[in-house]
Design a protein around this motif. Structure first.
Motif, mmCIF file in Angstrom:
data_model
loop_
_atom_site.group_PDB
_atom_site.id
_atom_site.type_symbol
_atom_site.label_atom_id
_atom_site.label_comp_id
_atom_site.label_asym_id
_atom_site.label_seq_id
_atom_site.Cartn_x
_atom_site.Cartn_y
_atom_site.Cartn_z
ATOM 1 N N ALA A 17 -133.939 46.861 12.883
ATOM 2 C CA ALA A 17 -135.377 46.880 12.602
ATOM 3 C C ALA A 17 -135.827 48.217 12.019
ATOM 4 O O ALA A 17 -136.907 48.292 11.439
ATOM 5 C CB ALA A 17 -136.168 46.578 13.860
ATOM 6 N N ARG A 18 -135.023 49.260 12.149
ATOM 7 C CA ARG A 18 -135.444 50.558 11.603
ATOM 8 C C ARG A 18 -135.293 50.589 10.081
ATOM 9 O O ARG A 18 -135.912 51.405 9.425
ATOM 10 C CB ARG A 18 -134.640 51.691 12.236
ATOM 11 C CG ARG A 18 -134.725 51.743 13.750
ATOM 12 C CD ARG A 18 -136.149 51.808 14.256
ATOM 13 N NE ARG A 18 -136.750 53.116 14.055
ATOM 14 C CZ ARG A 18 -138.046 53.365 14.213
ATOM 15 N NH1 ARG A 18 -138.863 52.393 14.532
ATOM 16 N NH2 ARG A 18 -138.513 54.580 14.033
ATOM 17 N N HIS A 19 -134.462 49.730 9.501
ATOM 18 C CA HIS A 19 -134.397 49.551 8.049
ATOM 19 C C HIS A 19 -134.070 48.094 7.764
ATOM 20 O O HIS A 19 -132.924 47.721 7.555
ATOM 21 C CB HIS A 19 -133.421 50.510 7.354
ATOM 22 C CG HIS A 19 -132.217 50.871 8.148
ATOM 23 N ND1 HIS A 19 -131.037 50.174 8.104
ATOM 24 C CD2 HIS A 19 -132.013 51.892 9.013
ATOM 25 C CE1 HIS A 19 -130.170 50.745 8.904
ATOM 26 N NE2 HIS A 19 -130.723 51.779 9.462
ATOM 27 N N PRO A 20 -135.109 47.253 7.755
ATOM 28 C CA PRO A 20 -134.899 45.807 7.760
ATOM 29 C C PRO A 20 -134.481 45.191 6.427
ATOM 30 O O PRO A 20 -133.850 44.138 6.424
ATOM 31 C CB PRO A 20 -136.262 45.258 8.186
ATOM 32 C CG PRO A 20 -137.230 46.306 7.791
ATOM 33 C CD PRO A 20 -136.513 47.615 7.931
ATOM 34 N N SER A 66 -145.875 44.114 5.262
ATOM 35 C CA SER A 66 -146.053 45.164 6.267
ATOM 36 C C SER A 66 -144.708 45.406 6.965
ATOM 37 O O SER A 66 -143.778 44.602 6.835
ATOM 38 C CB SER A 66 -147.095 44.745 7.294
ATOM 39 O OG SER A 66 -146.552 43.764 8.170
ATOM 40 N N GLY A 67 -144.619 46.493 7.713
ATOM 41 C CA GLY A 67 -143.372 46.818 8.397
ATOM 42 C C GLY A 67 -142.921 45.716 9.336
ATOM 43 O O GLY A 67 -141.746 45.337 9.366
ATOM 44 N N GLY A 68 -143.864 45.185 10.101
ATOM 45 C CA GLY A 68 -143.527 44.105 11.030
ATOM 46 C C GLY A 68 -143.120 42.838 10.307
ATOM 47 O O GLY A 68 -142.199 42.129 10.740
ATOM 48 N N GLN A 69 -143.786 42.549 9.195
ATOM 49 C CA GLN A 69 -143.435 41.358 8.416
ATOM 50 C C GLN A 69 -142.030 41.488 7.828
ATOM 51 O O GLN A 69 -141.297 40.505 7.713
ATOM 52 C CB GLN A 69 -144.467 41.139 7.314
ATOM 53 C CG GLN A 69 -145.818 40.665 7.841
ATOM 54 C CD GLN A 69 -146.920 40.768 6.805
ATOM 55 O OE1 GLN A 69 -146.757 41.373 5.739
ATOM 56 N NE2 GLN A 69 -148.071 40.188 7.110
ATOM 57 N N LYS A 70 -141.636 42.698 7.452
ATOM 58 C CA LYS A 70 -140.266 42.913 6.956
ATOM 59 C C LYS A 70 -139.247 42.610 8.042
ATOM 60 O O LYS A 70 -138.193 42.031 7.792
ATOM 61 C CB LYS A 70 -140.105 44.353 6.464
ATOM 62 C CG LYS A 70 -140.842 44.658 5.182
ATOM 63 C CD LYS A 70 -140.736 46.135 4.823
ATOM 64 C CE LYS A 70 -141.558 46.454 3.579
ATOM 65 N NZ LYS A 70 -141.596 47.905 3.309
ATOM 66 N N VAL A 71 -139.566 42.999 9.262
ATOM 67 C CA VAL A 71 -138.641 42.738 10.383
ATOM 68 C C VAL A 71 -138.556 41.237 10.661
ATOM 69 O O VAL A 71 -137.479 40.694 10.888
ATOM 70 C CB VAL A 71 -139.085 43.513 11.642
ATOM 71 C CG1 VAL A 71 -138.237 43.133 12.851
ATOM 72 C CG2 VAL A 71 -139.004 45.008 11.395
ATOM 73 N N ASP A 90 -133.193 46.949 17.996
ATOM 74 C CA ASP A 90 -134.545 47.505 18.128
ATOM 75 C C ASP A 90 -135.653 46.584 17.633
ATOM 76 O O ASP A 90 -136.718 47.060 17.239
ATOM 77 C CB ASP A 90 -134.653 48.852 17.387
ATOM 78 C CG ASP A 90 -133.992 49.982 18.172
ATOM 79 O OD1 ASP A 90 -133.498 50.937 17.531
ATOM 80 O OD2 ASP A 90 -133.972 49.915 19.417
ATOM 81 N N ASN A 92 -137.550 44.552 19.317
ATOM 82 C CA ASN A 92 -138.705 44.474 20.214
ATOM 83 C C ASN A 92 -139.671 45.623 19.971
ATOM 84 O O ASN A 92 -140.865 45.504 20.239
ATOM 85 C CB ASN A 92 -138.265 44.442 21.677
ATOM 86 C CG ASN A 92 -137.404 45.628 22.055
ATOM 87 O OD1 ASN A 92 -136.621 46.111 21.251
ATOM 88 N ND2 ASN A 92 -137.540 46.115 23.262
ATOM 89 N N HIS A 93 -139.177 46.755 19.420
ATOM 90 C CA HIS A 93 -140.078 47.870 19.113
ATOM 91 C C HIS A 93 -140.979 47.537 17.934
ATOM 92 O O HIS A 93 -142.085 48.056 17.824
ATOM 93 C CB HIS A 93 -139.275 49.130 18.783
ATOM 94 C CG HIS A 93 -138.612 49.743 19.981
ATOM 95 N ND1 HIS A 93 -139.312 50.424 20.948
ATOM 96 C CD2 HIS A 93 -137.328 49.760 20.368
ATOM 97 C CE1 HIS A 93 -138.474 50.843 21.886
ATOM 98 N NE2 HIS A 93 -137.264 50.456 21.559
ATOM 99 N N ALA A 94 -140.499 46.684 17.036
ATOM 100 C CA ALA A 94 -141.198 46.462 15.772
ATOM 101 C C ALA A 94 -142.141 45.263 15.798
ATOM 102 O O ALA A 94 -142.929 45.100 14.872
ATOM 103 C CB ALA A 94 -140.180 46.261 14.650
ATOM 104 N N LEU A 95 -142.061 44.443 16.829
ATOM 105 C CA LEU A 95 -142.827 43.194 16.840
ATOM 106 C C LEU A 95 -143.826 43.163 17.983
ATOM 107 O O LEU A 95 -143.532 43.642 19.087
ATOM 108 C CB LEU A 95 -141.875 42.000 16.981
ATOM 109 C CG LEU A 95 -140.868 41.807 15.856
ATOM 110 C CD1 LEU A 95 -139.915 40.678 16.200
ATOM 111 C CD2 LEU A 95 -141.574 41.542 14.535
#
Lengths: 125, 185
Positions: A17-20, A66-71, A90, A92-95
């Motif tokens: 999730a840090r670079h999806p 968005s960042g969350g949408q990328k994840v 990771d 759960n950190h992004a969603l």
């Protein structure tokens, strides 16, 4: 030790999730990287809309998500890929909790014969 | 429009204000700030909302440009999915012969915080720490509370809920519009 060096990472598709995203261009390009054919595009796009509320096409520029949408997209690409063993890092950190629960439920539904693992940085193998 | 309240000519001390209004952020997305937002020195703010509600866009397109346009302040921004930022930090630290060599996000962000403290100790100025879904929020907060007590802290996180933080809510009204307001007490 960086989780990417662990034995698990050598045998699994690693989705961090840090670079999806990889391609940063169109959805169709990212699908190629996951070896997802056009036949699965409709189901993938429908799943993405159902979870995120955002409509996509194969020509959509995924860098504009968005960042969350990328994840979310990364997770769905992995689920719809042919990969039999997938390691999610990771996420759960992004969603937000609602989307995390929806995606966990989706992995449960797609789990037949496949292995999905969930890890956070700092977890001991 | 943003303005600085109570600015002194030397240090620029004061609060960062984002006035109420409608802010077109992207071609198909607008943030509606219901009431004026105030970010004070020593303040602690949690931007909260579901994925896609505009938190990161608020930071990158509204807050940061206004902070960076003002003189005499320090701004440390730990961006979301900061892997590209990390490469830059690692390269910078290597060029400056940092010891130990930065190996991961935790070490890189600690390096940046220590650099902020070093600058502040030399020349005290208004300081802003912005953490967008940073992994090690708790340790960063502990460091700032010990060494940079007047720093304004603004963070987003789906995991770390700090009860003492003032919550700023990002509430989607539609796919193209989110309302931004301070959570009532």
């Amino acid at each position: 030790m960086d989780i990417l060096l662990s034995a698990t990472a050598l045998t699994h598709l690693v989705c961090d999730a840090r670079h999806p995203l990889i391609s940063h261009w169109r959805l169709a390009d990212e699908m190629l990287l996951y070896n997802i054919g056009s036949g699965k595009a409709v189901e993938l796009i429908e799943d993405f809309f159902r979870i995120s509320g955002k409509a996509l096409t194969t020509k959509s520029r995924i860098s504009e998500l968005s960042g969350g949408q990328k994840v979310i997209l990364m997770i769905l690409l992995a689920i719809h890929s042919p990969a039999q063993r997938i390691l999610f890092v990771d996420i759960n950190h992004a969603l937000d909790p609602e989307k995390y629960a929806l995606l966990i439920a989706l992995t449960d539904g797609k789990a037949s014969g496949r292995e999905f693992r969930f890890r956070n940085r700092g977890d001991v193998d | 429009m943003a303005r600085l309240q109570g600015v002194s000519s030397d240090s620029g001390t004061g609060a960062m204000l984002i006035e109420a209004g409608s802010y077109p952020i992207w071609q198909d997305f607008t943030l509606w700030v219901e009431y004026e937002l105030e970010f004070r020195q020593g303040g602690f703010y949690h931007l909260t909302g579901q994925n896609g509600s505009g938190k990161s866009s608020f930071i990158s397109q509204l807050l940061l440009p206004r902070l960076l346009a003002l003189p005499h302040r320090y701004v440390l921004y730990l961006e979301q999915q900061m892997h590209l930022q990390l490469f830059t930090v690692k390269a910078f630290s290597a060029m400056n012969k940092a010891n130990p060599i930065l190996a991961d996000e935790s070490m890189a962000t600690q390096f940046l915080l220590k650099d902020l403290k070093k600058s502040f100790d030399q020349v005290p100025r208004d300081s802003y720490l912005i953490m967008d879904e940073t992994l090690y929020i708790d340790s960063h907060l502990a460091y700032v509370r010990q060494y940079l007590q007047t720093c304004c802290i603004i963070y987003t996180s789906h995991q770390s809920i700090q009860p003492e933080a003032e919550s700023i809510i990002f509430e989607p009204v539609s796919v193209e519009l989110s309302k931004v307001y301070v959570r009532p007490d």
